[in-house]
Design an enzyme around this catalytic site. Sequence first.
Site, PDB file in Angstrom:
ATOM      1  N   GLU A 179       0.697  -1.520   0.192  1.00  0.00           N
ATOM      2  CA  GLU A 179       0.222  -0.193  -0.055  1.00  0.00           C
ATOM      3  C   GLU A 179       0.941   1.640   0.267  1.00  0.00           C
ATOM      4  O   GLU A 179       0.529   2.455  -0.602  1.00  0.00           O
ATOM      5  CB  GLU A 179      -0.745  -0.047   1.122  1.00  0.00           C
ATOM      6  CG  GLU A 179      -1.956  -1.495   1.155  1.00  0.00           C
ATOM      7  CD  GLU A 179      -2.571  -1.597  -0.331  1.00  0.00           C
ATOM      8  OE1 GLU A 179      -3.070  -0.296  -0.906  1.00  0.00           O
ATOM      9  OE2 GLU A 179      -3.339  -2.418  -0.042  1.00  0.00           O
ATOM     10  N   TYR A 218      -1.446  -7.272 -11.311  1.00  0.00           N
ATOM     11  CA  TYR A 218      -0.834  -7.012 -10.077  1.00  0.00           C
ATOM     12  C   TYR A 218       0.528  -7.879 -10.743  1.00  0.00           C
ATOM     13  O   TYR A 218       1.283  -7.301 -11.211  1.00  0.00           O
ATOM     14  CB  TYR A 218      -0.847  -8.130  -9.310  1.00  0.00           C
ATOM     15  CG  TYR A 218      -2.172  -7.407  -8.673  1.00  0.00           C
ATOM     16  CD1 TYR A 218      -2.209  -6.418  -7.578  1.00  0.00           C
ATOM     17  CD2 TYR A 218      -3.881  -7.039  -9.008  1.00  0.00           C
ATOM     18  CE1 TYR A 218      -3.075  -5.733  -6.428  1.00  0.00           C
ATOM     19  CE2 TYR A 218      -4.366  -6.445  -8.245  1.00  0.00           C
ATOM     20  CZ  TYR A 218      -3.931  -5.724  -7.382  1.00  0.00           C
ATOM     21  OH  TYR A 218      -5.306  -5.124  -6.495  1.00  0.00           O
TER      22      TYR A 218
HETATM   23 ZN   LIG Z   1      -2.668  -2.420  -4.717  1.00  0.00          ZN
END
Ligand SMILES: [Zn+2]
Length: 544
Positions: free
Chosen positions: A336, A410
């Site tokens: 994050e 991702y």
């Molecule tokens: Zn992320």
Amino acid sequence: MKKILLALLIIIPCLSTSQGLLSKKETFTRQDTLRGSITPERAWWDLTYYHLDVEVKPEEKFISGKNTINYRVLKAKPELQIDLQAPMKITKVIQDGDELEFRTEGNAHFIKVESEQPVGAIKSITIYYEGYPREAKRAPWDGGFSWKKDANGKHFIATSNQGLGASVWWPNKDHMYDEVDSMLISVTNPKGLTNVSNGRLRKLEDLGNKVKSHWFVNNPINNYGVNINIGDYVNSSETYQGEKGELDMDYWVLKDNLEKAKEHFKDAPKMMKAFEHWFGPYPFYEDSFKLVEVPYLGMEHQSSVTYGNQYKKGYLGNDLSGTGWGLKFDFIIIHEAGHEWFANNITYKDAADMWIHEGFTAYSENLFLDYYYGKEASADYVIGTRANIRNDRPVIGQYNVNNEGSGDMYYKGANMLHTLRQLIEDDEKWREILRGLNKEFYHQTVTTAQIESYISNKTKKDLSAFFNQYLRDTRIPTLEYLIEDNQLKYRYVNIVKDFDMPIEVKIDGKTQWLFPNSEWKTMAIENDDFIVDRDYYINVSKVK
Ligand SMILES: [Zn+2]
């Protein structure tokens, strides 16, 4: 094991499943267009400032307030689009002292401006609103308000709304292309609870049985990054000596977790050191860096990164790479916070390009490992995460309808970047490119095309087919080869037009480059000794 990994992948934060992985929505509605495109009613004005002023009533799960929006007129138009999602309601709109009329089409509200809108002028408009905001069903993926209680029975409240949109709880121009230049977030809540938002606390007002906190964000911020977090918080802080000088790092956690956090959050300055090395200075020194505990897993809220990984290493104690390296760090702190560079500093204009956030940030996990454990560890990790890639849909989604591409953004994104690092063959240059991106596109919203062209220019390589293959196609290039009569024959299949990525191989124990394309090529080989470097994300198939 693979199934477990896939299940985990689905729930990586900052991916909204409402429009992302779980839904294969192929048809789009007028509402999708109003939400996802730069409509004429958005295009004519440029956001400069928000003052969001909201009261949160936990007992009633009700909020009310106003957002004052300053904007620069680019070209006068009769209507201005503001987004606010039902059941939240706009109660009144004021400009230049007059109440304005508006028409509503779903979540889009078209306000009829009455006063003059001279080109270049800064105008201000205030939207009053209220309602019982959508409650998050499974934050942060299915977002909204999380109305929870902590172990001591105290209110523990947080907002999260990526993908879904910030307009789920406050009225704004809910499209990523236009970031506000600065913002004041004023939050009123019952006394005894503390609100932590983005930026710096400017003022705390005592209103009797309520308190009002004013948080100022001194940098451009995307709407989904704006958050309020209300709880029985305590604070600890440290000063980090960073590339741009002193950076205050603050940690806001529930009272009972302070000691645990002091130990566990040692990953935060480690993260800062590794990422400043790879990506350049933290992009928001003026706003400080904060970790804020929340009742959900976490999210990349700008300068107030939210944390709910239960003070465990890995992803809730799990290693997403299956190699063991994923347990060397707290996934939520590293991932994050990595978004401060790729999501908050460099932000996509259109949700279709979300890989710019998630691909680079997933890749940041291995750069963290690289910094502390070396190149092999980082390679093990990123290669380990290939087990999570599904190749179900292209990484880039559909433009102008708020549509995200495949969840492969991702780890396919990360493996594409890891592959690119090999092609560049010069780690210092690769680091310069990563830092250069953060400089070139500092505090900007961008498209995939801009990222591609920056990297192609810096590497002096035409990477169009490379990016087309990994971002716009679901196929993974396969190197077919056979060895007969001391000849190695090889070619690529499953490729897009013009894909001819060179790869490093070992032939008879000697490392060298191979330049395959769609045609069979031949080279001499003495023994049946042919190994393709594992760092390249391709399939290798020996044909009989
Ligand atoms: Zn992320």
